[in-house]
Design a protein around this motif. Structure first.
Motif, short mmCIF file in Angstrom:
data_model
loop_
_atom_site.label_atom_id
_atom_site.label_comp_id
_atom_site.label_asym_id
_atom_site.label_seq_id
_atom_site.Cartn_x
_atom_site.Cartn_y
_atom_site.Cartn_z
N UNK A 176 0.86 -1.16 0.00
CA UNK A 176 0.00 0.00 0.00
C UNK A 176 0.91 1.23 0.00
N UNK A 177 0.51 2.24 -0.76
CA UNK A 177 1.31 3.47 -0.86
C UNK A 177 0.76 4.52 0.08
N UNK A 178 1.66 5.11 0.86
CA UNK A 178 1.30 6.18 1.78
C UNK A 178 2.13 7.42 1.47
N UNK A 179 1.50 8.58 1.57
CA UNK A 179 2.22 9.84 1.46
C UNK A 179 2.56 10.32 2.85
N UNK A 180 3.80 10.70 3.07
CA UNK A 180 4.27 11.13 4.39
C UNK A 180 4.02 12.62 4.53
N UNK A 181 3.34 13.02 5.61
CA UNK A 181 2.97 14.42 5.84
C UNK A 181 3.89 15.13 6.82
N UNK A 182 4.54 14.37 7.69
CA UNK A 182 5.51 14.96 8.63
C UNK A 182 6.61 13.93 8.89
N UNK A 183 7.76 14.36 9.40
CA UNK A 183 8.88 13.43 9.59
C UNK A 183 8.50 12.25 10.49
N UNK A 184 8.93 11.06 10.08
CA UNK A 184 8.63 9.85 10.84
C UNK A 184 9.86 8.97 10.95
N UNK A 185 9.98 8.33 12.10
CA UNK A 185 11.00 7.30 12.31
C UNK A 185 10.23 6.05 12.71
N UNK A 186 10.29 5.02 11.89
CA UNK A 186 9.53 3.80 12.14
C UNK A 186 10.50 2.67 12.48
N UNK A 187 10.31 2.09 13.65
CA UNK A 187 11.11 0.94 14.07
C UNK A 187 10.34 -0.33 13.75
N UNK A 188 11.00 -1.25 13.10
CA UNK A 188 10.35 -2.50 12.74
C UNK A 188 10.67 -3.56 13.78
N UNK A 189 9.64 -4.06 14.45
CA UNK A 189 9.83 -5.07 15.48
C UNK A 189 10.14 -6.43 14.87
N UNK A 190 9.58 -6.71 13.70
CA UNK A 190 9.76 -8.02 13.06
C UNK A 190 11.12 -8.14 12.38
N UNK A 191 11.96 -7.18 12.57
CA UNK A 191 13.26 -7.20 11.92
C UNK A 191 13.29 -6.27 10.73
N UNK A 192 14.43 -6.16 10.12
CA UNK A 192 14.57 -5.24 9.00
C UNK A 192 15.06 -3.89 9.49
N UNK A 193 15.36 -3.06 8.54
CA UNK A 193 15.91 -1.75 8.86
C UNK A 193 14.81 -0.77 9.27
N UNK A 194 15.17 0.15 10.18
CA UNK A 194 14.25 1.22 10.55
C UNK A 194 14.03 2.11 9.33
N UNK A 195 12.88 2.75 9.27
CA UNK A 195 12.57 3.67 8.18
C UNK A 195 12.62 5.10 8.69
N UNK A 196 13.28 5.96 7.94
CA UNK A 196 13.31 7.39 8.22
C UNK A 196 12.62 8.07 7.04
#
Length: 135
Positions: free
Chosen positions: A1-21
């Motif tokens: 699914x495609x999302x448009x980012x409206x403000x800065x986000x830092x997403x930590x992935x609990x299931x593994x993988x790299x964090x998203x900035x």
């Protein structure tokens, strides 16, 4: 699914993988489950992007005041305007402004927009005669 980012986000992935900035204005392609979770947790930070079709919205300011006039470059290289935007349109990844100029509706692609200064300082067209071969 495609999302448009409206403000800065830092997403930590609990299931593994790299964090998203993610930066405002960027697009994030996430698995449906992750995207729905993020939409539920941070509805003010992301919004669902429509991937197909055309979206047309009235061009209005939140306070109801008219928008500033726009100027654009025509196919001839001449900068035209001013005209007040009436609608904003998005088709795929292309942004358009819909105006009425000299009684005719026009769709102006966003990359054709120019400044008022460019409009005021443009050189006027000159009519020249063809060079003729001597007979």
């Amino acid at each position: 699914m495609r999302l448009e980012v409206l403000r800065p986000l830092h997403i930590r992935r609990l299931a593994g993988g790299e964090d998203l900035h993610l930066k405002p204005g960027s697009v994030a392609d996430l698995p449906d489950e992750d995207a729905l979770s993020l939409l539920a947790k941070k509805p003010d930070a992301v919004r669902l992007m429509r991937t197909s079709g055309t979206v047309i919205e009235p061009a209005i300011r939140p306070d109801g005041q008219p928008l500033s006039p726009v100027y654009w470059e025509a196919g001839t290289g001449e900068i035209l305007g001013p005209a007040t935007p009436e609608y904003f349109a998005r088709h795929g990844h292309s942004d358009w402004i819909v105006i009425t100029f000299e009684g005719q509706p026009r769709w102006i692609h966003a990359d054709r927009l120019r400044s008022r200064k460019a409009f005021e300082t443009q050189r006027s067209s000159q009519i020249v005669e063809w060079v003729r071969e001597p007979r």
